[in-house]
Design an enzyme around this catalytic site. Structure first.
Site, short mmCIF file in Angstrom:
data_model
loop_
_atom_site.label_atom_id
_atom_site.label_comp_id
_atom_site.label_asym_id
_atom_site.label_seq_id
_atom_site.Cartn_x
_atom_site.Cartn_y
_atom_site.Cartn_z
N ARG A 45 0.88 -1.23 0.02
CA ARG A 45 0.08 0.16 0.19
C ARG A 45 0.79 1.32 0.17
NH1 ARG A 45 -1.46 2.12 4.79
NH2 ARG A 45 -1.80 0.12 5.61
N TYR A 97 -16.97 17.40 -15.22
CA TYR A 97 -17.43 15.97 -15.23
C TYR A 97 -18.47 15.78 -14.25
CZ TYR A 97 -17.40 11.02 -14.50
OH TYR A 97 -17.51 9.73 -14.32
N ASP A 169 -7.40 19.22 -13.86
CA ASP A 169 -7.78 18.11 -14.75
C ASP A 169 -7.16 18.00 -15.96
OD1 ASP A 169 -9.02 16.00 -15.68
OD2 ASP A 169 -10.44 15.69 -14.40
N LYS A 194 -8.91 6.77 -19.39
CA LYS A 194 -8.82 7.41 -20.73
C LYS A 194 -7.62 7.42 -21.75
CE LYS A 194 -13.09 8.70 -18.89
NZ LYS A 194 -12.81 8.51 -17.34
#
Length: 377
Positions: A45, A97, A169, A194
């Protein structure tokens, strides 16, 4: 190092243990220590060699100090917002978004983090919206789905003047076309699902911090909350990024041909594409980015016409997401932005008859003829 070279040789491009030119998949959850506290990796982690190669690569590509990989784009956004505390206020791009709108208004609002959605293309509005408790400006450019363009450098100057963190972003443009840190951003976000992945086979989010101090804060949050990207998906993302340059260039060439066709169709109303000279923000985008990308939105008469078009298309797959090798088509009001109230959608310009396409790598003649036939049907 030029961009296409950096996509392949940036970050940790060779396995330091074996010399492998493809970073191996390290599935270990824990690592042997050479004495208490003497280790390179402690726990997966906290750090993983495969994920580290990806995180170092995206930091290189964006020109930042530290990179971080998360299990999704929304997990990346959640980690960044956790830099702030109850009572803090953020300014966000209005045409954002739907998932970002949802998490800010339905999740983080419950924790006392306030947000105001503003038109970040209007610098005066941004400045007037800053409050004493404002801590950051969060920009999406170009936006989803109306492709609005924000002047990153100008907003960066406003943020610096008021002592605010500046978050961008960069999903639509990718680091191949646009590098917000060089223009003043403190943090860059990507839904790596994406264009960076590019093959519809991985869900991931990436964050880049401009400096080490901010990187330390983000690593603390990443390690504490644990929304990390696994080694298999990290490896897939590294592989996808290697071809980002050639994909983005081919996508843009295909997109220009499709936009040209849309301009000739009488039943098509508005066309949203930064590459059009009359698109608001065209000059700004040209100045701050190296390309216009493969996202296009356009309007038709109504929602029923839009549904008929997406149903008729053969090579444009009706699906969520974007930025893949295959061309995708969607109706934002019913899909990606359905979580935004209809009244707000309409106020922003997200009409029921708005169609969004993500142009892929199919033969451009097939794409043009397919979309033309669907529109005329």
């Amino acid at each position: 190092m030029k961009k296409k070279t950096k996509l392949i040789h940036g970050g940790i491009s060779r396995d330091p243990y074996t010399g492998a030119v493809s970073i191996p998949l390290y599935h270990a959850s824990t690592y042997q220590q050479d004495g208490v506290g003497n280790f390179k990796y402690e726990y997966a982690r906290t750090g993983n060699p495969t994920r580290e190669a990806l995180e170092t690569l995206i930091a290189d590509l964006e020109g930042g100090a530290r990179g971080f990989a998360f299990g999704s784009g929304m997990a990346a956004i959640a980690a960044v917002v956790q830099l702030f505390s109850a009572g803090d206020h953020l300014l966000l791009t209005d045409d954002v978004y739907g998932g970002t709108y949802r998490i800010m208004t339905k999740v983080f609002h419950r924790f006392g983090i306030d947000v105001t959605f503003v038109d970040t293309t209007d610098l005066e509005t941004v400045t007037k919206s800053i409050r004493p408790e404002t801590k950051a400006i969060f920009v999406e450019t170009p936006t989803n789905p109306l492709l609005k363009v924000t002047d990153v450098k100008a907003i960066g100057e406003i943020a610096k003047e008021h002592g605010l963190r500046f978050i961008v972003d960069n999903t639509f443009s990718t680091p191949y076309w646009q590098n917000p840190i060089a223009l003043g951003a403190d943090i860059v976000l990507h839904s790596a699902t994406k264009y960076l992945g590019g093959h519809s086979d991985v869900v991931a989010g990436l964050v880049v911090a401009a400096d080490d101090a901010l990187g330390d804060e983000l690593h603390f949050i990443q390690n504490s909350t644990g929304g990390i990207l696994g080694p298999q998906d990290s490896w897939l993302l590294i592989r996808g990024i290697k071809t980002l340059g050639v994909r983005m260039e081919e996508v843009e060439a295909n997109t220009k041909a499709i936009v040209s066709m849309l301009q000739e169709e009488k039943s098509v109303g508005k066309i949203y594409y930064p590459g059009l000279a009359d698109h608001p923000g065209h000059a700004v985008h040209r100045a701050q980015a190296g390309g216009f990308g493969g996202m296009v939105s356009f309007t038709v008469e109504n929602g029923e016409k839009a549904k008929a078009i997406v149903k008729s298309a053969r090579y444009f797959t009706l699906a969520e997401s974007l930025g893949a090798v295959e061309s995708l088509i969607s109706i934002p009001s019913l899909m990606t932005h359905a979580s935004i109230p209809r009244e707000r959608r309409l106020a922003l310009g997200i009409e029921d008859g708005l169609i969004r396409i993500s142009v892929g790598l199919e033969d451009v003649e097939d794409l043009v003829e397919d979309l033309k036939a669907a529109i005329r049907s």
